[in-house]
Design a protein around this motif. Structure first.
Motif, short mmCIF file in Angstrom:
data_model
loop_
_atom_site.label_atom_id
_atom_site.label_comp_id
_atom_site.label_asym_id
_atom_site.label_seq_id
_atom_site.Cartn_x
_atom_site.Cartn_y
_atom_site.Cartn_z
N ALA A 80 -4.06 19.19 10.98
CA ALA A 80 -3.13 20.12 10.34
C ALA A 80 -2.80 19.69 8.92
N LEU A 81 -2.60 18.39 8.71
CA LEU A 81 -2.30 17.90 7.36
C LEU A 81 -3.52 18.04 6.45
N ARG A 82 -4.70 17.87 7.02
CA ARG A 82 -5.92 18.06 6.22
C ARG A 82 -6.05 19.51 5.76
N HIS A 83 -5.86 20.43 6.70
CA HIS A 83 -6.00 21.85 6.38
C HIS A 83 -4.95 22.32 5.38
N ALA A 84 -3.78 21.67 5.39
CA ALA A 84 -2.71 22.05 4.49
C ALA A 84 -2.82 21.37 3.12
N SER A 85 -3.88 20.55 2.94
CA SER A 85 -4.03 19.78 1.70
C SER A 85 -2.75 19.01 1.39
N ALA A 86 -2.25 18.33 2.42
CA ALA A 86 -0.95 17.67 2.33
C ALA A 86 -0.98 16.36 1.55
N LEU A 87 -2.17 15.87 1.20
CA LEU A 87 -2.29 14.63 0.46
C LEU A 87 -2.82 14.91 -0.94
N ALA A 88 -2.15 14.39 -1.94
CA ALA A 88 -2.64 14.54 -3.32
C ALA A 88 -3.86 13.67 -3.54
N LEU A 89 -3.87 12.49 -2.92
CA LEU A 89 -5.02 11.59 -2.92
C LEU A 89 -5.39 11.29 -1.48
N GLU A 90 -6.65 11.43 -1.14
CA GLU A 90 -7.05 11.22 0.26
C GLU A 90 -6.93 9.77 0.69
N ASP A 91 -7.11 8.85 -0.24
CA ASP A 91 -7.10 7.43 0.09
C ASP A 91 -5.80 6.77 -0.32
N ALA A 92 -5.33 5.89 0.52
CA ALA A 92 -4.18 5.05 0.20
C ALA A 92 -4.70 3.72 -0.35
N GLY B 245 0.82 -1.21 0.00
CA GLY B 245 0.00 0.00 0.00
C GLY B 245 0.85 1.26 0.00
N ALA B 246 0.30 2.35 -0.56
CA ALA B 246 1.08 3.59 -0.67
C ALA B 246 0.20 4.80 -0.40
N VAL B 247 0.87 5.87 0.03
CA VAL B 247 0.23 7.16 0.30
C VAL B 247 0.80 8.17 -0.70
N TYR B 248 -0.07 9.02 -1.24
CA TYR B 248 0.32 9.98 -2.27
C TYR B 248 0.33 11.38 -1.67
N LEU B 249 1.53 11.94 -1.52
CA LEU B 249 1.73 13.19 -0.81
C LEU B 249 1.79 14.36 -1.79
N SER B 250 1.22 15.48 -1.38
CA SER B 250 1.22 16.66 -2.25
C SER B 250 2.48 17.50 -2.01
N HIS B 251 2.59 18.60 -2.77
CA HIS B 251 3.74 19.49 -2.64
C HIS B 251 3.80 20.18 -1.28
N THR B 252 2.68 20.21 -0.57
CA THR B 252 2.66 20.92 0.72
C THR B 252 2.97 20.01 1.90
N PHE B 253 3.10 18.70 1.66
CA PHE B 253 3.26 17.77 2.77
C PHE B 253 4.52 18.06 3.58
N ALA B 254 5.65 18.18 2.90
CA ALA B 254 6.92 18.33 3.62
C ALA B 254 6.93 19.57 4.49
N SER B 255 6.44 20.69 3.97
CA SER B 255 6.44 21.93 4.77
C SER B 255 5.44 21.85 5.91
N ALA B 256 4.27 21.26 5.65
CA ALA B 256 3.26 21.14 6.71
C ALA B 256 3.76 20.23 7.83
N LEU B 257 4.40 19.12 7.45
CA LEU B 257 4.91 18.20 8.46
C LEU B 257 6.07 18.83 9.23
N SER B 258 6.94 19.54 8.52
CA SER B 258 8.07 20.19 9.19
C SER B 258 7.60 21.20 10.22
N ALA B 259 6.56 21.98 9.85
CA ALA B 259 6.03 22.97 10.79
C ALA B 259 5.44 22.29 12.01
#
Length: 600
Positions: A125-137, A97-111
């Motif tokens: 916090a990850l939801r509000h930052a739209s940190a996932l490109a796909l919501e489902d894994a 299984g895999a998770v698809y992370l968006s361009h904002t994931f790294a910065s949101a997680l770092s913060a």
């Protein structure tokens, strides 16, 4: 001074388990579990997943984050000193299984990692930052990618060629075909995807506060890594095949600059190359110390898949064979670093989670406990089934039967439409009949008199024969012992069949043992691997286990002891030749099964 502990997390299909093991005592000091359906009902899962059209099966990725926070909260409320004394943690995750992370994931997680959120939940916090490109894994149960599997094999040059390169032919649950399907049908969201990470490494990323690499054992179940690569690396040829299956360029050669550019861009989305499973990734992120009291010195060791972690949790040694008799039957073993391994299209080969260059061959069978239950039937009990196996003739006087009530994985053949199995005469190596099988046992019997009892033995013998053939083909010619786990391991008659077919002693966990270690083997394996990582880094200063100065996995986990095993059966040596005849016959006809089953 209280004992230091190592933590193991197991994010499975239906929930998240946690265990803590004392570093010095080797005792399991804590074990608890969260169930997705019951404890996180807001995600609307059934058995931990969402089932969609065309056999698509997914899980909400943010549910995994939420579960991690909840489990650590449970430990903090019930036994906070466990977290304060933690020196290392590692994770087991459901494979493929895999998770698809968006361009904002790294910065949101770092913060979040630097604790800028205060007490705010990370999953929010990850939801509000739209940190996932796909919501489902996508998860391992997904069977929607048959078309993509065929395309990947076509691009590489066939199933065996793919297995030789990647350790397995293309199976629907593997990560590569799943990515290809999303490239094809979710192209808009995939444009926003910056990083594709296995579920196991997703949890590691959360723990260290930045994207973490996958480990070599779990990474070898993606169809994106050459199985023999040392050091581990992503394969441009395999990446090209995934892009091809995903409709990203149908004819261009990988040699063409534009195609190579696309392949390299895709590989960048996979992140850093896979790392050895004992790699220390770094210290726990500050947010986990502030929110839950985990020691700031707690190190995070690379996560791995559930099967590799179960190998660690069972303390399986090279030369031993483990057979899990469950809904699907699974056989796996470890091969030493210098043994080599020849992949087969009917099996999987992963890299070992315990050494640098060893292998973990695994064979999975769809027709497991449900096949045995179908043979048993509603009118009989499991005690009746057990007795029937025990009082019928071993090796069935030169006959065996093939049971494919559902499409089989090993070998890859369709379901048999009839209720009766496919009966094979080992002498002629041809399809026979149930009547002939019955007459061979009881010449005076009617056409089907006593056939139920014979089928009870036949379904067990077929599994043991198939496991022996396939594990021999993968390099385990003679296991030093067999360890049975799962529900079927409680049967003495099944244990005896395996002992006779393999001519090896069979062991299983003590039925009186209340430790639950067998059911927690993946979480325990994660904890033991965490200890392995820090022992090599901290105690002897070696960063490369396998070097002359390192400590082996088995030495590093001392004094932990796995659940006590008892000898359930020893081989009856007078049956060696009878079973060898059946094994040789099955080896000769296995490639014909698909044709015979369709003809039937």
């Amino acid at each position: 001074m209280e004992e230091r502990v190592v933590l193991g997390l197991d994010l499975s299909t239906q929930g998240l388990k946690a265990v803590a093991i004392g570093v010095d005592s080797g005792k399991v000091l804590l074990s608890l579990a969260l169930n997705f359906d019951a404890d996180l009902p807001e995600y609307g899962t059934t058995d931990g997943v969402h089932r969609g059209d065309e056999h698509e099966v997914t899980s909400p990725a943010l549910m995994f984050v939420h579960a991690l926070e909840e489990v650590l909260g449970m430990i903090k409320r019930t036994n906070p000193s466990i977290l304060e004394r933690a020196v290392a943690v590692s994770t087991s995750g459901q494979q493929h299984g895999a998770v698809y992370l968006s361009h904002t994931f790294a910065s949101a997680l770092s913060a979040a990692a630097e604790n800028s959120l205060g007490d705010s939940p990370l999953h929010e916090a990850l939801r509000h930052a739209s940190a996932l490109a796909l919501e489902d894994a996508h998860v391992w149960l997904d069977a929607s990618t048959s078309e993509e599997c065929r395309a990947i094999e076509e691009r590489i040059g066939g199933a065996q060629t793919l297995a030789n390169l990647a350790g397995s032919r293309a199976y629907e649950r593997y990560t590569g075909p799943q990515i290809a399907r999303r490239l094809k049908y979710r192209s808009v969201e995939m444009e926003e995807c910056d990083h594709i990470v296995l579920i196991s490494a997703f949890i590691s990323s959360l723990l260290i506060g930045k994207p973490a690499p996958v480990d070599v054992a779990d990474g070898s179940g993606m169809l994106l890594m050459p199985i023999n690569a040392d050091p581990p690396q992503w394969s441009p040829l395999l990446a090209d095949a995934v892009l091809y299956a995903g409709g990203q360029g149908s004819a261009a050669s990988i040699e063409e600059p534009e195609r190579l550019q696309a392949v390299n861009a895709f590989i960048r989305k996979l992140g850093a190359p896979p790392v050895p499973s004992y790699t220390v990734l770094g210290n726990i992120a500050p947010m986990w110390t502030t929110r839950f009291g985990i020691s700031r010195d707690c190190r995070v060791v690379a996560a791995s898949g559930d099967n590799p972690n179960s190998v660690a949790g069972l303390l399986l040694r090279p030369g031993e064979l483990a057979v899990s008799l469950g809904t699907s039957d699974t056989a796996f073993c470890l091969l030493p670093d210098d043994a080599g391994c020849e992949p087969r299209v009917s099996a999987h080969v992963y890299r070992s989670p315990l050494t640098r260059c060893g292998y973990l061959p695994l064979v999975c069978y769809s027709n497991g406990s449900l096949a045995r239950e179908r043979v048993k039937g509603p009118e009989h009990s499991w005690a009746d089934f057990e007795a029937a196996v025990g009082r019928t003739t071993p090796a069935l006087n030169g006959f065996f039967a093939v049971f494919c009530f559902v499409p089989e994985i090993a070998p890859r053949v369709p379901a048999h439409s009839e209720r009766e199995p496919l009966v094979i005469d080992a002498n002629t190596r041809e399809v026979s009949s149930l009547t002939a099988l019955v007459k061979a046992q009881r010449p005076d019997a009617g056409d089907v008199d006593g056939s139920w009892e014979l089928m009870c033995r036949a379904v067990v013998e077929y599994r043991a024969i198939a496991v022996r053939l396939h594990t021999e083909q993968l390099g385990l010619a003679k296991p030093s012992r067999i360890v049975l786990t799962g529900g079927g391991a409680r049967s003495k008659s099944i244990a005896q069949v395996f002992a006779d077919v393999f001519q090896a002693s069979v062991f299983c966990a003590e039925t009186s043992s209340a430790s639950g270690d067998e059911h927690n083997s993946a979480a325990i394996g994660a904890a033991l691997r965490a200890k392995h990582g820090i022992r090599n880094m901290d105690i002897i200063g070696a960063t490369e286990p396998g070097s002359s100065h390192s400590i082996s996995f088995y030495d590093s986990v001392e004094p932990y002891r796995a659940a006590p095993l008892v000898c359930a059966a020893t081989p009856q040596t007078q049956l060696k030749d009878a079973y060898q005849q059946l094994i040789d016959a099955y080896a000769a006809i296995e490639h014909e099964l698909a044709k015979w089953l369709l003809r039937e």
